[in-house]
Design a protein around this motif. Structure first.
Motif, PDB file in Angstrom:
ATOM      1  N   LEU A 216      42.745  35.033  37.649  1.00 39.11           N
ATOM      2  CA  LEU A 216      41.368  35.218  37.196  1.00 39.11           C
ATOM      3  C   LEU A 216      41.256  36.254  36.071  1.00 39.11           C
ATOM      4  CD1 LEU A 216      38.731  33.854  38.139  1.00 39.11           C
ATOM      5  CD2 LEU A 216      38.278  35.846  39.553  1.00 39.11           C
ATOM      6  N   ASP A 217      42.275  37.081  35.922  1.00 41.18           N
ATOM      7  CA  ASP A 217      42.234  38.148  34.908  1.00 41.18           C
ATOM      8  C   ASP A 217      42.810  37.720  33.570  1.00 41.18           C
ATOM      9  OD1 ASP A 217      41.394  39.613  37.078  1.00 41.18           O
ATOM     10  OD2 ASP A 217      43.385  40.422  37.481  1.00 41.18           O
ATOM     11  N   TYR A 225      34.437  29.398  29.924  1.00 44.70           N
ATOM     12  CA  TYR A 225      34.475  29.447  31.386  1.00 44.70           C
ATOM     13  C   TYR A 225      33.768  28.224  31.951  1.00 44.70           C
ATOM     14  CZ  TYR A 225      35.546  34.337  30.428  1.00 44.70           C
ATOM     15  OH  TYR A 225      36.116  35.499  29.955  1.00 44.70           O
ATOM     16  N   SER A 276      30.403  32.651  29.568  1.00 42.45           N
ATOM     17  CA  SER A 276      30.793  33.692  30.520  1.00 42.45           C
ATOM     18  C   SER A 276      30.842  33.065  31.913  1.00 42.45           C
ATOM     19  CB  SER A 276      29.797  34.866  30.522  1.00 42.45           C
ATOM     20  OG  SER A 276      28.611  34.497  31.205  1.00 42.45           O
ATOM     21  N   THR A 277      31.560  33.709  32.812  1.00 44.01           N
ATOM     22  CA  THR A 277      31.648  33.192  34.180  1.00 44.01           C
ATOM     23  C   THR A 277      30.253  33.108  34.786  1.00 44.01           C
ATOM     24  OG1 THR A 277      33.676  34.486  34.299  1.00 44.01           O
ATOM     25  CG2 THR A 277      32.940  33.456  36.324  1.00 44.01           C
ATOM     26  N   TRP A 278      29.497  34.168  34.542  1.00 42.55           N
ATOM     27  CA  TRP A 278      28.165  34.249  35.132  1.00 42.55           C
ATOM     28  C   TRP A 278      27.271  33.099  34.677  1.00 42.55           C
ATOM     29  CZ3 TRP A 278      25.464  35.599  38.961  1.00 42.55           C
ATOM     30  CH2 TRP A 278      24.090  35.798  38.876  1.00 42.55           C
ATOM     31  N   ILE A 281      28.300  29.926  36.387  1.00 40.01           N
ATOM     32  CA  ILE A 281      27.881  29.874  37.795  1.00 40.01           C
ATOM     33  C   ILE A 281      26.376  29.616  37.896  1.00 40.01           C
ATOM     34  CG2 ILE A 281      27.638  31.237  39.915  1.00 40.01           C
ATOM     35  CD1 ILE A 281      30.293  32.620  39.198  1.00 40.01           C
ATOM     36  N   VAL A 429      36.546  28.568  37.222  1.00 41.59           N
ATOM     37  CA  VAL A 429      36.417  29.557  38.285  1.00 41.59           C
ATOM     38  C   VAL A 429      35.749  28.901  39.488  1.00 41.59           C
ATOM     39  CG1 VAL A 429      35.388  31.761  38.937  1.00 41.59           C
ATOM     40  CG2 VAL A 429      36.176  31.401  36.584  1.00 41.59           C
ATOM     41  N   TRP A 430      36.407  28.973  40.608  1.00 37.13           N
ATOM     42  CA  TRP A 430      35.799  28.493  41.849  1.00 37.13           C
ATOM     43  C   TRP A 430      35.037  29.666  42.446  1.00 37.13           C
ATOM     44  CZ3 TRP A 430      37.929  24.060  45.056  1.00 37.13           C
ATOM     45  CH2 TRP A 430      38.681  23.175  44.271  1.00 37.13           C
ATOM     46  N   THR A 431      33.778  29.461  42.782  1.00 38.19           N
ATOM     47  CA  THR A 431      33.060  30.531  43.474  1.00 38.19           C
ATOM     48  C   THR A 431      33.628  30.616  44.890  1.00 38.19           C
ATOM     49  OG1 THR A 431      31.402  29.029  44.365  1.00 38.19           O
ATOM     50  CG2 THR A 431      30.943  30.014  42.202  1.00 38.19           C
TER      51      THR A 431
ATOM     52  N   ARG B  28      33.856  42.539  33.553  1.00 41.03           N
ATOM     53  CA  ARG B  28      35.030  41.667  33.408  1.00 41.03           C
ATOM     54  C   ARG B  28      34.988  40.822  32.128  1.00 41.03           C
ATOM     55  NH1 ARG B  28      38.580  40.353  37.264  1.00 41.03           N
ATOM     56  NH2 ARG B  28      38.660  38.255  36.374  1.00 41.03           N
ATOM     57  N   ASP B  29      33.908  40.091  31.961  1.00 41.57           N
ATOM     58  CA  ASP B  29      33.896  39.122  30.864  1.00 41.57           C
ATOM     59  C   ASP B  29      33.427  39.729  29.543  1.00 41.57           C
ATOM     60  OD1 ASP B  29      34.721  37.291  32.702  1.00 41.57           O
ATOM     61  OD2 ASP B  29      32.860  36.124  32.755  1.00 41.57           O
ATOM     62  N   LYS B  34      39.514  43.851  33.439  1.00 39.30           N
ATOM     63  CA  LYS B  34      39.725  42.860  34.497  1.00 39.30           C
ATOM     64  C   LYS B  34      40.215  43.460  35.806  1.00 39.30           C
ATOM     65  CE  LYS B  34      39.062  39.146  31.774  1.00 39.30           C
ATOM     66  NZ  LYS B  34      38.050  38.113  32.015  1.00 39.30           N
ATOM     67  N   TYR B  38      36.446  39.869  41.529  1.00 43.67           N
ATOM     68  CA  TYR B  38      35.451  39.016  42.183  1.00 43.67           C
ATOM     69  C   TYR B  38      36.056  38.468  43.469  1.00 43.67           C
ATOM     70  CZ  TYR B  38      32.986  34.633  43.237  1.00 43.67           C
ATOM     71  OH  TYR B  38      32.327  33.608  43.859  1.00 43.67           O
TER      72      TYR B  38
END
Ligand code: FES
Ligand code: FES
Lengths: 718, 158
Positions: A216-217, A225, A276-278, A281, A429-431, B28-29, B34, B38
């Motif tokens: 994930l990093d 994403y 972004s991941t956010w 999601i 990314v899987w929540t 993070r993003d 990092k 999460y």
């Protein structure tokens, strides 16, 4: 120590700049059981690329390709510790690079079955000793002295009589021109300086300051994403979807349908790609999807166990192993024990949820992620997406836990499909909710165990399991018994119990299942070791003495002596709350004793756990202890806290708020011992798990007289 | 979207973020740090713990807007050289297995040790029960916190 993953291409680049290197590698012919050692100069003849395993450059720096995933079990430590021993270098001079997926070069890279050390240590020892001998030879030749007057130590070759010394770096060029000797003498165990010592792990400092790069990093330039809304009923298709809400989220760039393979079936979902991941999601949450899961039965947990129980009453099942006449004896017996044990579906719950980066461009695919089985990913994606296998490059990162789930190809495949669609690198990314509800899960299994005792001995022993067979997902034959029907059960019982039958009653559901730490041993162990306890009681024997009588092998007798001694087994009184269990898993045997007592607030509390591990030859005792501690904690959760429940075909609990985990407040003291012997190395990462649940429930029985036959059970409610 | 400035590990990060975005994803993003992880997104696991003006908070449920004007410290900024007493104790007894939870574990433990320099087992239970470790390193976490307390005491005495 550097923490990095290198693609083969980048490695070639970087090795080109370092100039001369002395490299020894393995060549794994497809048809061979073990590897051949080859040098860079020979590689061409075998048609393989070098750059595998061990390199020494002119500065004396050693680079090792770790061929296995590091997910906490310590391969990042074990592999270098083995190499440094025979190569005679200091651990601090070793740089570890995760090997990219390539089974031609590294052999089987699937990190599973607790196989990292036991599958490769002999080759690693030999390879490192070969390199050492070549370096010594190079020095002896340069000095014009007999080789036998020289020895290696701390990255140098020494000439004993004169006290002369040369650094490995100075010998790299000459050594690389020598022919590798065929047979080298390996060190005796008593001469080891590193192996067998509780050395500190090389990866720890990276994990205390945030520099270890997990999947994930990882970040790739230009990366987007994605989050995916997948069918909550685990299989089936997208009928339609409305992305109006999702597209309104700032940062969302694209929404489309995706299909990923889960072995031989497919699962559909809707992907939201964002910056972004956010945002991804948020977009996913705003989707409205209608699912088509016609043809898939919507099962509930109760229904699953009802059907398993029925199957066990009405079907004999497929034969796994039998001897003597157990069924006849049971049919005629005036008194028999006939009991049912139930074990739940379990979720892997690695702390790092699934994720994967894929970059598809110019008919080539590169993948980065927390991956247990890189070559399976290569094979599978190459086939599914029609990309030549060598154009699927799989780079491994640290894994934030795996436990079997990350040895699966679905999440890299899905990432690859998304990258191909958007023509850009993407991290899927899987929540936690996705991770917790989508499976595959450990199958929940019901066991029917029947037995007859006469004259204090087992006269008949018949066990049947009804549960899903993980192999069926991969096209395994349906008319043969699950090959893991006896997993966890000590093999000597299968000889020493005269009338015995082990059977598998076929059982299917649409729920995807797969291996979970220690696989079937985790459920079989509970049933078979609880049943042995019930038989011991019927025979009027001490549970440990009773087992001992059937386990005549010297190694097992010693293991039993040890657990008896350290747990104070013989000093306890009946009803003190002690329970024992012994199981085998991936060529290692573990005995555990659990001690429980009445908790002041009601229920039962665990006072202590003793564990004795016999894993044969081993590398790092502290890593082994850590693995057993972790296995006990994981087993504790599965036995007393959590299970995956299904309602209407969907997993019910979707996060740690309801799928509760063991926490620091739940953990008893654990005392661990490791047997010392020269037997072949067994597994370390999983064998500590299976004996815990039966040792615990056997202890609860000893204390309370209540026999727990269904997991999980609540300690507070006993 | 709003332009905000975050102070993370004593460095200023001018960012453009949805004020509703959890601090976790901004760190993070957007800031590209990092080390903070999460794990659950719903304040259950502690993998995302950072210090906000010295207080341990779960960044997955802390809106980025709440961090504006405050000092954020992440695992990367806990010490310059990986040498905070907690980090040292963690290294001394090899606490991490997979390591994924330990950014959060260490950040929680660091606040505990500041507030309670000599924590009892009960104090450790209270402070650390919010941090899940799936690899099951709990016994070592407890041992390492006691060890870090000793190291810290000696350092204070000088
Ligand atoms: S990610 Fe914040 S508490 Fe789990
Ligand atoms: S070390 Fe793996 S989750 Fe804690």
């Amino acid at each position: 120590m550097e923490n990095q993953t290198l693609s083969r291409r980048n490695f070639l680049k970087s090795s080109a700049v370092t100039g001369t290197v002395f490299s020894l590698g393995f060549y794994w012919p497809n048809d061979a059981k073990s590897a051949k050692i080859i040098q860079a100069t020979e590689a061409d003849n075998f048609g393989v690329e070098m750059n595998s395993w061990v390199h020494i450059d002119t500065s004396g720096k050693v680079t090792i390709f770790d061929h296995r995933a590091e997910m906490g079990q310590g391969s990042y430590q074990a592999v270098p510790q083995i190499v440094a021993e025979e190569l005679e270098v200091n651990l601090s001079e070793i740089n570890v690079v995760f090997a990219p997926g390539d089974s031609k070069k590294y052999g089987n890279q699937v990190t599973g079955g607790s196989s990292t050390v036991r599958g490769s240590y002999k080759n690693l020892l030999k390879l490192s000793a070969t390199a050492r001998e070549m370096l010594i030879q190079a020095a002896a030749t340069q000095w014009g002295v007999p080789k036998m007057e020289c020895y290696a130590e701390g990255g140098h070759v020494m000439h004993k009589p004169s006290g002369k010394r040369k650094h490995y770096g100075e010998l790299v060029e000459a050594a690389s021109k020598l022919v590798a000797p065929k047979d080298v003498v390996l060190k005796k165990r008593s001469d080891y300086k590193l192996i067998g010592k509780p050395l500190r792990r090389l990866d720890t400092p990276l994990k205390t300051n945030g520099t270890a790069v997990f999947g994930l990093d990882k970040h790739i330039p230009g990366m987007l994403y994605a989050a995916v809304e997948r069918n909550p009923r685990l299989r089936g298709k997208v009928k339609s979807f409305d992305d109006t809400g999702a597209r309104k989220i700032v940062g969302v760039k694209n929404v489309f349908k995706v299909k990923m393979g889960v072995f031989n079936t497919y699962r559909e979902g809707v992907a939201v790609v964002a910056d972004s991941t956010w945002a991804a999601i948020q977009g996913k949450k705003a989707l409205k999807v209608e699912w088509d899961d016609s043809g898939f039965e919507h099962l509930d947990t109760e229904e699953i166990y009802k059907r398993q129980a029925e199957a066990l009453q009405t079907q004999e099942g497929l034969l796994f192993k039998t001897q003597g006449e157990p069924s006849e004896i049971i049919a005629k017996a005036a008194k028999k024990i006939d009991v049912i044990y139930e074990t739940p579906y379990q979720y892997h719950a690695a702390m790092e949820p699934l994720n994967c980066i894929a970059h598809y461009q110019d008919d080539k695919l590169e993948i980065w992620g927390p991956i247990q089985a890189p070559e399976w990913v290569q094979d599978y994606i190459s086939k599914e997406m029609s990309i030549p296998r060598e154009k699927v490059i799989v780079n491994m990162t640290f894994l934030g836990g795996g436990f079997g789930r990350k040895a699966f190809m679905d999440y890299p495949h899905e990432a690859a499909v998304i990258s191909k669609e958007i023509k850009a690198p993407v991290q899927v990314v899987w929540t936690r909710e996705d991770d917790a509800t989508q499976g595959p899960f450990r199958p929940g299994i019901t066991y029917r165990c029947e037995g007859v005792i006469s004259n204090g001995e087992i006269d008949a022993f018949k066990v049947r399991m009804a549960g899903q067979n993980n192999d069926h997902w991969r096209g395994g034959k349906k008319d043969v018994a699950n090959r893991s029907t006896s997993e966890g059960f000590l093999k000597p019982y299968m000889d020493s119990i005269k009338n015995l039958a082990i059977m598998d009653v076929p059982f299917e559901t649409p729920i995807p299942t797969m291996w979970w730490r220690s696989v079937y041993a985790s459920t079989n162990g509970f049933a078979y070791e609880s049943f042995l306890d019930e038989l011991a009681l019927e025979a009027g024997k001490d549970p440990l003495d009773f087992r001992r009588a059937y386990l005549k092998e010297e190694r097992l007798q010693k293991l039993i002596d040890k657990i008896q001694e350290v747990s104070g087994w013989k000093d306890r009184k009946k009803g003190d709350g002690y329970g024992v269990a012994i199981t085998e898993c991936f060529a290692s045997t573990v005995a555990q004793v659990v001690k429980v007592s009445r908790a002041p607030a009601g229920g039962v509390k665990i006072d202590k756990v003793w564990a004795v591990m016999d894993c044969g030859w081993y590398v790092n005792p502290d890593t082994i202890k850590a693995q057993i501690e972790g296995s006990v904690v994981m087993a504790l959760g599965a036995a007393t806290i959590h299970q995956v429940k299904f309602k209407d075909g969907m997993a019910v609990d979707n996060n740690f708020s309801t799928y509760q985990m063991p926490r620091i407040t739940d953990i008893p003291p654990i005392e661990i011992y490791i047997m010392d012997n020269d037997a072949d190395a067994g597994g370390v990462g999983e064998p500590g798990l299976p004996p815990f649940a039966p040792a615990l429930t056997n202890a609860v029985f000893d204390l309370t007289g209540k026999r727990i036959r269904t997991l999980p059970f609540s300690l507070q409610a006993v | 979207m709003a332009k905000i400035i975050l102070n993370i590990n004593s460095k200023k990060y001018p960012l453009e973020a949805d004020p509703q975005m959890p601090l976790l994803w901004a760190i993070r993003d957007l800031a590209g740090l990092k080390g903070t992880k999460y794990g659950c997104g719903v304040a259950q696991c502690g993998a995302c713990v950072v210090h906000l003006d010295g207080e341990a908070v779960r960044s997955c449920v802390t809106k980025v807007s709440r961090a504006v004007g405050k000092k954020v410290v992440t695992i990367e900024g806990l010490s310059e050289t990986n040498s905070h007493p907690v980090q040292k104790a963690w290294q001394d007894i090899d606490v991490p297995q997979c390591g994924y939870c330990h950014s959060g574990q260490i950040m929680s433990a660091a606040v505990l040790l500041r507030e309670k320099p000599d924590p009892t087992d009960q104090d450790i239970d209270d402070a650390m029960a919010g941090n899940i470790c799936r690899c099951g390193t709990y016994l070592r976490i407890r041992k390492a916190i006691h060890m870090a307390a000793e190291v810290q005491k000696k350092a204070v005495k000088g």
